[in-house]
Design a protein around this motif. Structure first.
Motif, PDB file in Angstrom:
ATOM      1  N   GLN A  40       0.803  -1.218   0.000  1.00  0.00           N
ATOM      2  CA  GLN A  40       0.000   0.000   0.000  1.00  0.00           C
ATOM      3  C   GLN A  40       0.839   1.273   0.000  1.00  0.00           C
ATOM      4  O   GLN A  40       0.320   2.346  -0.242  1.00  0.00           O
ATOM      5  CB  GLN A  40      -0.899   0.029   1.246  1.00  0.00           C
ATOM      6  N   ASN A  41       2.116   1.169   0.285  1.00  0.00           N
ATOM      7  CA  ASN A  41       2.901   2.378   0.546  1.00  0.00           C
ATOM      8  C   ASN A  41       4.133   2.546  -0.312  1.00  0.00           C
ATOM      9  O   ASN A  41       4.751   3.593  -0.264  1.00  0.00           O
ATOM     10  CB  ASN A  41       3.306   2.398   2.028  1.00  0.00           C
ATOM     11  N   ASP A  42       4.568   1.544  -1.070  1.00  0.00           N
ATOM     12  CA  ASP A  42       5.828   1.656  -1.796  1.00  0.00           C
ATOM     13  C   ASP A  42       6.884   2.228  -0.850  1.00  0.00           C
ATOM     14  O   ASP A  42       7.447   3.301  -1.078  1.00  0.00           O
ATOM     15  CB  ASP A  42       5.643   2.556  -3.022  1.00  0.00           C
ATOM     16  N   PRO A  43       7.152   1.524   0.248  1.00  0.00           N
ATOM     17  CA  PRO A  43       7.873   2.119   1.377  1.00  0.00           C
ATOM     18  C   PRO A  43       9.375   2.187   1.220  1.00  0.00           C
ATOM     19  O   PRO A  43       9.947   1.565   0.337  1.00  0.00           O
ATOM     20  CB  PRO A  43       7.523   1.176   2.518  1.00  0.00           C
ATOM     21  N   VAL A  44       9.973   2.929   2.100  1.00  0.00           N
ATOM     22  CA  VAL A  44      11.423   2.932   2.241  1.00  0.00           C
ATOM     23  C   VAL A  44      11.830   2.352   3.592  1.00  0.00           C
ATOM     24  O   VAL A  44      12.997   2.294   3.889  1.00  0.00           O
ATOM     25  CB  VAL A  44      12.026   4.342   2.088  1.00  0.00           C
ATOM     26  N   GLY A  45      10.876   1.916   4.387  1.00  0.00           N
ATOM     27  CA  GLY A  45      11.256   1.359   5.677  1.00  0.00           C
ATOM     28  C   GLY A  45      10.102   0.704   6.402  1.00  0.00           C
ATOM     29  O   GLY A  45       8.942   1.002   6.137  1.00  0.00           O
ATOM     30  N   ILE A  46      10.449  -0.204   7.303  1.00  0.00           N
ATOM     31  CA  ILE A  46       9.470  -0.908   8.131  1.00  0.00           C
ATOM     32  C   ILE A  46       9.902  -0.798   9.584  1.00  0.00           C
ATOM     33  O   ILE A  46      11.087  -0.899   9.903  1.00  0.00           O
ATOM     34  CB  ILE A  46       9.407  -2.407   7.753  1.00  0.00           C
ATOM     35  N   ILE A  47       8.931  -0.599  10.471  1.00  0.00           N
ATOM     36  CA  ILE A  47       9.168  -0.630  11.907  1.00  0.00           C
ATOM     37  C   ILE A  47       7.923  -1.256  12.531  1.00  0.00           C
ATOM     38  O   ILE A  47       6.815  -1.081  12.019  1.00  0.00           O
ATOM     39  CB  ILE A  47       9.471   0.772  12.482  1.00  0.00           C
ATOM     40  N   ALA A  48       8.113  -2.040  13.601  1.00  0.00           N
ATOM     41  CA  ALA A  48       6.992  -2.728  14.234  1.00  0.00           C
ATOM     42  C   ALA A  48       7.166  -2.715  15.742  1.00  0.00           C
ATOM     43  O   ALA A  48       8.291  -2.556  16.246  1.00  0.00           O
ATOM     44  CB  ALA A  48       6.913  -4.170  13.727  1.00  0.00           C
ATOM     45  N   GLY A  49       6.061  -2.871  16.464  1.00  0.00           N
ATOM     46  CA  GLY A  49       6.154  -2.880  17.918  1.00  0.00           C
ATOM     47  C   GLY A  49       4.848  -3.233  18.597  1.00  0.00           C
ATOM     48  O   GLY A  49       3.874  -3.612  17.950  1.00  0.00           O
ATOM     49  N   TYR A  50       4.846  -3.079  19.908  1.00  0.00           N
ATOM     50  CA  TYR A  50       3.716  -3.471  20.757  1.00  0.00           C
ATOM     51  C   TYR A  50       2.857  -2.269  21.130  1.00  0.00           C
ATOM     52  O   TYR A  50       3.305  -1.130  21.088  1.00  0.00           O
ATOM     53  CB  TYR A  50       4.229  -4.156  22.018  1.00  0.00           C
ATOM     54  N   TYR A  51       1.645  -2.549  21.569  1.00  0.00           N
ATOM     55  CA  TYR A  51       0.699  -1.514  21.977  1.00  0.00           C
ATOM     56  C   TYR A  51       0.771  -1.230  23.470  1.00  0.00           C
ATOM     57  O   TYR A  51      -0.226  -0.929  24.085  1.00  0.00           O
ATOM     58  CB  TYR A  51      -0.728  -1.936  21.633  1.00  0.00           C
ATOM     59  N   ASP A  52       1.930  -1.297  24.072  1.00  0.00           N
ATOM     60  CA  ASP A  52       2.031  -0.978  25.492  1.00  0.00           C
ATOM     61  C   ASP A  52       2.119   0.538  25.670  1.00  0.00           C
ATOM     62  O   ASP A  52       2.022   1.293  24.706  1.00  0.00           O
ATOM     63  CB  ASP A  52       3.223  -1.701  26.132  1.00  0.00           C
ATOM     64  N   GLU A  53       2.296   0.991  26.900  1.00  0.00           N
ATOM     65  CA  GLU A  53       2.246   2.429  27.180  1.00  0.00           C
ATOM     66  C   GLU A  53       3.369   3.222  26.539  1.00  0.00           C
ATOM     67  O   GLU A  53       3.248   4.432  26.351  1.00  0.00           O
ATOM     68  CB  GLU A  53       2.212   2.684  28.681  1.00  0.00           C
ATOM     69  N   LYS A  54       4.479   2.582  26.172  1.00  0.00           N
ATOM     70  CA  LYS A  54       5.551   3.333  25.506  1.00  0.00           C
ATOM     71  C   LYS A  54       5.730   2.956  24.038  1.00  0.00           C
ATOM     72  O   LYS A  54       6.680   3.375  23.402  1.00  0.00           O
ATOM     73  CB  LYS A  54       6.859   3.217  26.276  1.00  0.00           C
ATOM     74  N   LEU A  55       4.760   2.164  23.505  1.00  0.00           N
ATOM     75  CA  LEU A  55       4.853   1.697  22.120  1.00  0.00           C
ATOM     76  C   LEU A  55       6.231   1.081  21.870  1.00  0.00           C
ATOM     77  O   LEU A  55       6.993   1.512  21.006  1.00  0.00           O
ATOM     78  CB  LEU A  55       4.547   2.822  21.127  1.00  0.00           C
ATOM     79  N   TYR A  93       1.912  16.535  20.591  1.00  0.00           N
ATOM     80  CA  TYR A  93       3.263  16.148  20.962  1.00  0.00           C
ATOM     81  C   TYR A  93       3.441  16.461  22.430  1.00  0.00           C
ATOM     82  O   TYR A  93       3.155  17.565  22.833  1.00  0.00           O
ATOM     83  CB  TYR A  93       4.306  16.893  20.133  1.00  0.00           C
ATOM     84  N   PRO A  94       3.782  15.542  23.329  1.00  0.00           N
ATOM     85  CA  PRO A  94       4.220  14.189  22.958  1.00  0.00           C
ATOM     86  C   PRO A  94       3.087  13.346  22.400  1.00  0.00           C
ATOM     87  O   PRO A  94       1.930  13.562  22.710  1.00  0.00           O
ATOM     88  CB  PRO A  94       4.728  13.595  24.271  1.00  0.00           C
ATOM     89  N   PHE A  95       3.465  12.425  21.585  1.00  0.00           N
ATOM     90  CA  PHE A  95       2.518  11.601  20.864  1.00  0.00           C
ATOM     91  C   PHE A  95       1.761  10.690  21.818  1.00  0.00           C
ATOM     92  O   PHE A  95       2.300  10.174  22.773  1.00  0.00           O
ATOM     93  CB  PHE A  95       3.272  10.777  19.825  1.00  0.00           C
ATOM     94  N   SER A  96       0.511  10.473  21.553  1.00  0.00           N
ATOM     95  CA  SER A  96      -0.366   9.684  22.410  1.00  0.00           C
ATOM     96  C   SER A  96      -0.449   8.227  21.939  1.00  0.00           C
ATOM     97  O   SER A  96      -0.800   7.982  20.779  1.00  0.00           O
ATOM     98  CB  SER A  96      -1.759  10.305  22.392  1.00  0.00           C
ATOM     99  N   ALA A  99      -3.939   7.601  20.554  1.00  0.00           N
ATOM    100  CA  ALA A  99      -4.156   8.080  19.182  1.00  0.00           C
ATOM    101  C   ALA A  99      -3.521   7.126  18.180  1.00  0.00           C
ATOM    102  O   ALA A  99      -4.090   6.843  17.121  1.00  0.00           O
ATOM    103  CB  ALA A  99      -3.577   9.482  19.013  1.00  0.00           C
ATOM    104  N   PHE A 100      -2.368   6.613  18.512  1.00  0.00           N
ATOM    105  CA  PHE A 100      -1.681   5.673  17.627  1.00  0.00           C
ATOM    106  C   PHE A 100      -2.478   4.374  17.510  1.00  0.00           C
ATOM    107  O   PHE A 100      -2.611   3.816  16.432  1.00  0.00           O
ATOM    108  CB  PHE A 100      -0.275   5.392  18.150  1.00  0.00           C
ATOM    109  N   ARG A 101      -3.022   3.908  18.620  1.00  0.00           N
ATOM    110  CA  ARG A 101      -3.810   2.681  18.622  1.00  0.00           C
ATOM    111  C   ARG A 101      -5.032   2.820  17.704  1.00  0.00           C
ATOM    112  O   ARG A 101      -5.380   1.893  16.978  1.00  0.00           O
ATOM    113  CB  ARG A 101      -4.253   2.345  20.044  1.00  0.00           C
TER     114      ARG A 101
END
Length: 174
Positions: A40-55, A93-96, A99-101
């Protein structure tokens, strides 16, 4: 920490650095989410993580790190493993984490480069699970070309590789 390269069909994955020592294997759901986000994005990078309080960051790709100017070592040190230390948007900012979830699909964010400068990114978020069934977010990122050009110009000015000549009236010479 491990680095692995994955391929599926015509999509070649960047080298992925896994931060979570318990979950070093890339589960099928994460691979599927990466394929979906990349398509969907023709990306230049990937990052992944968890939905905890600090992402908490689970994995980061080599292209993602290179485009933000990080080595794997200084990325870990500067972020402390938290996406919250490098992501921001125009309104909050700081990011929530909340909101990210809630964010789904395509959106635009800023991420901080190694020098602390915000870099405009287009992102696509997909959902996945790790091997233990915990929810993961997967972001594919694409850098705005205008941001890249501005970064290049600023680099040239900073290093003195590019200069402007003026005439006696203070006008720029062509």
């Amino acid at each position: 920490m491990s680095g692995r390269t994955y391929e599926s069909g015509q999509i070649s994955y960047e080298k992925l650095y896994i931060f979570d020592e318990e979950n070093r294997d890339i589960p099928l759901s994460a691979k599927s989410a990466m394929i979906q986000a990349m398509e969907q994005n023709d990306p230049v990078g990937i990052i992944a993580g968890y939905y905890d309080e600090k992402l908490t960051i689970w994995a980061a790709g080599s292209f993602f790190l290179e485009n933000l100017g990080y080595s794997i070592e200084n990325f870990r040190e500067l972020t402390g493993g938290s996406l919250l230390k490098i992501i921001m948007d125009d309104s909050a900012y700081p990011f929530s984490p909340e909101a990210f979830r809630k964010m789904q699909g395509k959106t635009e964010y800023y991420m901080l480069t190694r020098e602390g400068a915000p870099l405009f990114l287009r992102t696509v978020k997909s959902e996945a699970q790790d091997q233990h069934g915990r929810a993961l977010w997967v972001l594919s990122t694409r850098i705005s070309r205008s941001s890249q050009n501005l970064s290049l110009i600023n680099g040239l000015v900073k290093t003195g590789s590019w200069s402007i000549d003026y005439d006696l009236q203070g006008q720029v010479k062509k």
